[in-house]
Design an enzyme around this catalytic site. Sequence first.
Site, mmCIF file in Angstrom:
data_model
loop_
_atom_site.group_PDB
_atom_site.id
_atom_site.type_symbol
_atom_site.label_atom_id
_atom_site.label_comp_id
_atom_site.label_asym_id
_atom_site.label_seq_id
_atom_site.Cartn_x
_atom_site.Cartn_y
_atom_site.Cartn_z
ATOM 1 N N ARG A 1 1.342 -1.332 -0.710
ATOM 2 C CA ARG A 1 -0.014 -0.029 -0.691
ATOM 3 C C ARG A 1 0.889 1.112 -0.251
ATOM 4 N NH1 ARG A 1 -5.915 1.501 3.231
ATOM 5 N NH2 ARG A 1 -5.729 -0.040 1.795
ATOM 6 N N HIS B 1 -7.030 0.651 -6.938
ATOM 7 C CA HIS B 1 -7.313 -0.238 -5.255
ATOM 8 C C HIS B 1 -8.091 -1.412 -5.949
ATOM 9 C CE1 HIS B 1 -7.355 -1.053 -1.391
ATOM 10 N NE2 HIS B 1 -8.380 0.161 -1.321
ATOM 11 N N GLN C 1 -10.394 -3.295 -4.039
ATOM 12 C CA GLN C 1 -12.091 -3.518 -3.041
ATOM 13 C C GLN C 1 -12.686 -3.171 -4.477
ATOM 14 O OE1 GLN C 1 -11.645 -1.547 -0.032
ATOM 15 N NE2 GLN C 1 -14.643 -1.746 -1.399
ATOM 16 N N ASP D 1 -17.341 7.082 -1.796
ATOM 17 C CA ASP D 1 -15.358 7.507 -1.047
ATOM 18 C C ASP D 1 -15.402 8.115 -0.297
ATOM 19 O OD1 ASP D 1 -13.458 6.427 -0.290
ATOM 20 O OD2 ASP D 1 -12.057 6.688 -2.200
ATOM 21 N N CYS E 1 -16.464 1.658 0.345
ATOM 22 C CA CYS E 1 -14.965 1.276 0.718
ATOM 23 C C CYS E 1 -14.904 1.478 2.004
ATOM 24 C CB CYS E 1 -14.043 1.055 -0.327
ATOM 25 S SG CYS E 1 -13.684 3.876 -0.374
ATOM 26 N N ARG F 1 -14.207 -7.998 1.322
ATOM 27 C CA ARG F 1 -12.708 -7.914 1.413
ATOM 28 C C ARG F 1 -11.544 -9.407 0.678
ATOM 29 N NH1 ARG F 1 -10.259 -3.604 1.218
ATOM 30 N NH2 ARG F 1 -8.480 -3.812 0.315
HETATM 31 N N1 CP Z 1 -11.020 0.280 2.250
HETATM 32 C C1 CP Z 1 -10.317 -0.284 2.486
HETATM 33 O O1 CP Z 1 -8.813 0.044 1.511
HETATM 34 O O2 CP Z 1 -9.847 0.214 3.702
HETATM 35 P P1 CP Z 1 -8.316 0.379 4.371
HETATM 36 O O3 CP Z 1 -8.172 1.602 4.790
HETATM 37 O O4 CP Z 1 -8.728 0.589 6.153
HETATM 38 O O5 CP Z 1 -7.712 -0.112 4.107
HETATM 39 N N1 NVA Z 2 -9.226 6.864 -2.056
HETATM 40 C C1 NVA Z 2 -9.381 6.612 -0.602
HETATM 41 C C2 NVA Z 2 -9.674 5.044 -0.668
HETATM 42 C C3 NVA Z 2 -9.289 4.592 1.608
HETATM 43 C C4 NVA Z 2 -9.443 3.053 1.061
HETATM 44 C C5 NVA Z 2 -8.239 7.034 0.035
HETATM 45 O O1 NVA Z 2 -6.909 6.061 -1.070
HETATM 46 O O2 NVA Z 2 -7.973 7.482 1.166
#
Ligand code: CP
Ligand code: NVA
Length: 313
Positions: free
Chosen positions: A109, A136, A139, A231, A271, A299
């Site tokens: 990530r 993502h 997701q 989101d 999400c 997930r």
């Molecule tokens: N939706 C998602 O990826 O959540 P987190 O940021 O908690 O991993």
């Molecule tokens: N768009 C958001 C998604 C989090 C799961 C971010 O990147 O913070």
Amino acid sequence: MKIPVINTPDFLTLADITREEMESLFELSAKLKRGVQKGKFPALLKNRTLAMIFEKNSTRTRVSFETGMIQLGGHALFLSSSEIQLGRGETVADTARVLSRYNDGIMIRTFAHSKVEELAKWAEIPVINGLSDSFHPCQALADYFTIWERESDISKVKLAYIGDGNNVSNSLLIGAALLGVDIAIASPKGFEPEMAVVEKAYKMASKTSSHITITNDINKAVDGADYLYTDVWVSMGQEKETAKKKKVFAKYKITDELIARTGRNTKVLHCLPAHRGEEITDSVMDGSHSIVFDQAENRMHCQKAVMCALMGR
Ligand code: CP
Ligand code: NVA
């Protein structure tokens, strides 16, 4: 249990897989989900390990990968970039090669998507994108699985996304194009999804008859939608833009009134994490249209399927 064959060494975006591969991942996700519900945990990744690099916060991604790996008989390592040498300047290439000597897969990530690609270039083991600034895919895979398990024909569905043209909407676009889902994205002017992603999605959609609408008009987007999605207005890494975005996005939120405007028994996805009161109201989050916690659960089932397909070979 039949493990799907997916013809990609890595899972960096949904464009790495075909529609058939995505559906075979859904089939396995459904089997694994039923297994968990019955207390059955096939050890499909016994003794395998997944190194998980986190340069941003996470609840769902971290816990669902780690728990999923344990359920499959393997183990996941949480590596915060502030604690490993990557955070002190060791190169991505060197990190990739070292982790490849110990592990069977890497989940990352991070910020720039190019870093995920760089890691995949140097790793000798599969790399999974657990969120970058641009995509993502884990997701969106779980999101479409959440729809797929409710529908007899997912290609007949219309999904409307209200909010920022970000990593999540980019992945939803690619997924819709792959599956033949009609998708409408309503974002404020200047916050539409990246043009390169939209063009790629249009190209892919020509093969599946997915109808793609990019608009600034929320009402146009939600008309006839079976599923609504939103989101956060401010994604991780954009904190400096908070004040400006709060003003620009004020109307881009899912409310009970907006659900009523679809004219359907619409389901609502997010999400998560949600900023209650901003992009979604409490009443919607906790109301009868919301399927956000089923979505969050999925997930884990979907990522287990991806790990089996990539790391079980
Ligand atoms: N939706 C998602 O990826 O959540 P987190 O940021 O908690 O991993
Ligand atoms: N768009 C958001 C998604 C989090 C799961 C971010 O990147 O913070």
